[in-house]
Design a protein around this motif. Structure first.
Motif, mmCIF file in Angstrom:
data_model
loop_
_atom_site.group_PDB
_atom_site.id
_atom_site.type_symbol
_atom_site.label_atom_id
_atom_site.label_comp_id
_atom_site.label_asym_id
_atom_site.label_seq_id
_atom_site.Cartn_x
_atom_site.Cartn_y
_atom_site.Cartn_z
ATOM 1 N N ILE A 1 6.071 1.778 5.628
ATOM 2 C CA ILE A 1 4.909 1.155 4.991
ATOM 3 C C ILE A 1 5.345 -0.050 4.170
ATOM 4 C CG2 ILE A 1 3.530 3.254 4.937
ATOM 5 C CD1 ILE A 1 4.301 3.638 2.050
ATOM 6 N N THR A 2 4.410 -0.941 3.926
ATOM 7 C CA THR A 2 4.712 -2.155 3.175
ATOM 8 C C THR A 2 4.401 -1.963 1.693
ATOM 9 O OG1 THR A 2 2.498 -3.079 3.454
ATOM 10 C CG2 THR A 2 4.121 -3.585 5.186
ATOM 11 N N PHE A 3 4.937 -2.857 0.896
ATOM 12 C CA PHE A 3 4.668 -2.870 -0.537
ATOM 13 C C PHE A 3 3.164 -2.962 -0.791
ATOM 14 C CE2 PHE A 3 3.834 -5.325 -4.406
ATOM 15 C CZ PHE A 3 4.530 -4.591 -5.356
ATOM 16 N N GLY A 4 2.510 -3.884 -0.094
ATOM 17 C CA GLY A 4 1.078 -4.099 -0.292
ATOM 18 C C GLY A 4 0.240 -2.891 0.073
ATOM 19 N N TYR A 5 0.582 -2.262 1.199
ATOM 20 C CA TYR A 5 -0.160 -1.074 1.633
ATOM 21 C C TYR A 5 -0.007 0.046 0.611
ATOM 22 C CZ TYR A 5 -1.641 2.985 4.277
ATOM 23 O OH TYR A 5 -2.281 4.140 4.669
ATOM 24 N N LEU A 6 1.220 0.249 0.148
ATOM 25 C CA LEU A 6 1.473 1.310 -0.829
ATOM 26 C C LEU A 6 0.755 1.026 -2.143
ATOM 27 C CD1 LEU A 6 2.863 3.925 -1.623
ATOM 28 C CD2 LEU A 6 4.883 2.581 -2.221
ATOM 29 N N LEU A 7 0.789 -0.206 -2.595
ATOM 30 C CA LEU A 7 0.103 -0.565 -3.835
ATOM 31 C C LEU A 7 -1.406 -0.337 -3.695
ATOM 32 C CD1 LEU A 7 0.027 -1.710 -6.685
ATOM 33 C CD2 LEU A 7 0.079 -4.015 -5.676
ATOM 34 N N GLU A 8 -1.968 -0.779 -2.583
ATOM 35 C CA GLU A 8 -3.402 -0.573 -2.338
ATOM 36 C C GLU A 8 -3.743 0.910 -2.333
ATOM 37 O OE1 GLU A 8 -7.195 -1.867 -1.850
ATOM 38 O OE2 GLU A 8 -5.619 -3.334 -1.512
ATOM 39 N N LYS A 9 -2.924 1.714 -1.685
ATOM 40 C CA LYS A 9 -3.166 3.156 -1.597
ATOM 41 C C LYS A 9 -3.058 3.805 -2.977
ATOM 42 C CE LYS A 9 -3.851 6.453 1.399
ATOM 43 N NZ LYS A 9 -5.098 6.543 2.144
ATOM 44 N N LEU A 10 -2.060 3.430 -3.763
ATOM 45 C CA LEU A 10 -1.901 3.994 -5.108
ATOM 46 C C LEU A 10 -3.082 3.628 -6.006
ATOM 47 C CD1 LEU A 10 1.907 3.410 -5.673
ATOM 48 C CD2 LEU A 10 0.748 5.627 -5.480
ATOM 49 N N LEU A 11 -3.555 2.407 -5.909
ATOM 50 C CA LEU A 11 -4.719 2.000 -6.688
ATOM 51 C C LEU A 11 -5.947 2.800 -6.264
ATOM 52 C CD1 LEU A 11 -4.213 -1.871 -6.773
ATOM 53 C CD2 LEU A 11 -4.047 -0.298 -8.722
ATOM 54 N N TYR A 12 -6.111 2.985 -4.965
ATOM 55 C CA TYR A 12 -7.263 3.731 -4.460
ATOM 56 C C TYR A 12 -7.214 5.188 -4.919
ATOM 57 C CZ TYR A 12 -10.431 6.049 -1.248
ATOM 58 O OH TYR A 12 -11.430 6.818 -0.718
ATOM 59 N N ILE A 13 -6.082 5.830 -4.737
ATOM 60 C CA ILE A 13 -5.959 7.244 -5.097
ATOM 61 C C ILE A 13 -6.126 7.448 -6.598
ATOM 62 C CG2 ILE A 13 -4.393 9.233 -5.179
ATOM 63 C CD1 ILE A 13 -3.220 8.243 -2.510
ATOM 64 N N SER A 14 -5.580 6.538 -7.392
ATOM 65 C CA SER A 14 -5.675 6.678 -8.853
ATOM 66 C C SER A 14 -7.001 6.158 -9.407
ATOM 67 C CB SER A 14 -4.508 5.965 -9.533
ATOM 68 O OG SER A 14 -4.563 4.577 -9.297
ATOM 69 N N LYS A 15 -7.845 5.641 -8.518
ATOM 70 C CA LYS A 15 -9.175 5.134 -8.890
ATOM 71 C C LYS A 15 -9.092 3.974 -9.881
ATOM 72 C CE LYS A 15 -11.297 9.499 -7.779
ATOM 73 N NZ LYS A 15 -12.001 10.677 -8.195
ATOM 74 N N GLN A 16 -8.108 3.122 -9.637
ATOM 75 C CA GLN A 16 -7.928 1.939 -10.480
ATOM 76 C C GLN A 16 -8.295 0.692 -9.698
ATOM 77 O OE1 GLN A 16 -7.149 1.903 -13.800
ATOM 78 N NE2 GLN A 16 -7.526 4.085 -13.500
ATOM 79 N N LYS A 17 -8.611 -0.364 -10.418
ATOM 80 C CA LYS A 17 -9.010 -1.626 -9.808
ATOM 81 C C LYS A 17 -7.869 -2.635 -9.890
ATOM 82 C CE LYS A 17 -13.837 -1.007 -10.866
ATOM 83 N NZ LYS A 17 -15.035 -1.550 -11.457
ATOM 84 N N LYS A 18 -7.859 -3.519 -8.930
ATOM 85 C CA LYS A 18 -6.866 -4.598 -8.938
ATOM 86 C C LYS A 18 -6.990 -5.420 -10.214
ATOM 87 C CE LYS A 18 -7.050 -5.040 -3.959
ATOM 88 N NZ LYS A 18 -7.532 -5.869 -2.858
ATOM 89 N N SER A 19 -8.217 -5.612 -10.669
ATOM 90 C CA SER A 19 -8.438 -6.419 -11.871
ATOM 91 C C SER A 19 -7.811 -5.762 -13.107
ATOM 92 C CB SER A 19 -9.924 -6.664 -12.102
ATOM 93 O OG SER A 19 -10.622 -5.442 -12.221
ATOM 94 N N SER A 20 -7.858 -4.443 -13.181
ATOM 95 C CA SER A 20 -7.242 -3.734 -14.316
ATOM 96 C C SER A 20 -5.727 -3.867 -14.276
ATOM 97 C CB SER A 20 -7.626 -2.256 -14.293
ATOM 98 O OG SER A 20 -9.010 -2.105 -14.414
ATOM 99 N N LEU A 21 -5.170 -3.743 -13.067
ATOM 100 C CA LEU A 21 -3.721 -3.903 -12.917
ATOM 101 C C LEU A 21 -3.319 -5.334 -13.261
ATOM 102 C CD1 LEU A 21 -0.914 -2.906 -12.081
ATOM 103 C CD2 LEU A 21 -1.534 -3.487 -9.709
ATOM 104 N N ALA A 22 -4.069 -6.298 -12.773
ATOM 105 C CA ALA A 22 -3.764 -7.703 -13.050
ATOM 106 C C ALA A 22 -3.763 -7.979 -14.553
ATOM 107 C CB ALA A 22 -4.779 -8.602 -12.350
#
Length: 77
Positions: free
Chosen positions: A4-25
């Motif tokens: 898996i790629t970095f991006g895919y894993l990051l997207e999946k972790l954000l989805y599972i943890s119910k977090q938004k990209k904007s919050s991470l940013a």
């Protein structure tokens, strides 16, 4: 686990943890467009900062977990 790629894993972790990209940013001090480029695979964090970025992402994800999302992450991995 499949390759898996970095991006895919990051997207999946954000989805599972119910977090938004904007919050991470906001937490990382980056514009959301950087996070979007990471998750889409268009770019990666720059090499000199990747260790710190990954550490901060992992702290962000772990600190946001609930009992339900902890269970979901355990099941995924």
């Amino acid at each position: 686990m499949k390759n898996i790629t970095f991006g895919y894993l990051l997207e999946k972790l954000l989805y599972i943890s119910k977090q938004k990209k904007s919050s991470l940013a906001k937490m990382l001090g980056y514009d959301i467009s950087y996070i979007s480029k990471w998750t889409s695979g268009k770019n990666l964090p720059i090499h000199k900062n990747i260790q710190e970025i990954c550490l901060n992402i992992s702290k962000f994800i772990v600190n946001s977990l609930t009992e339900e999302t902890k269970k979901d992450i355990k099941e995924y991995f």
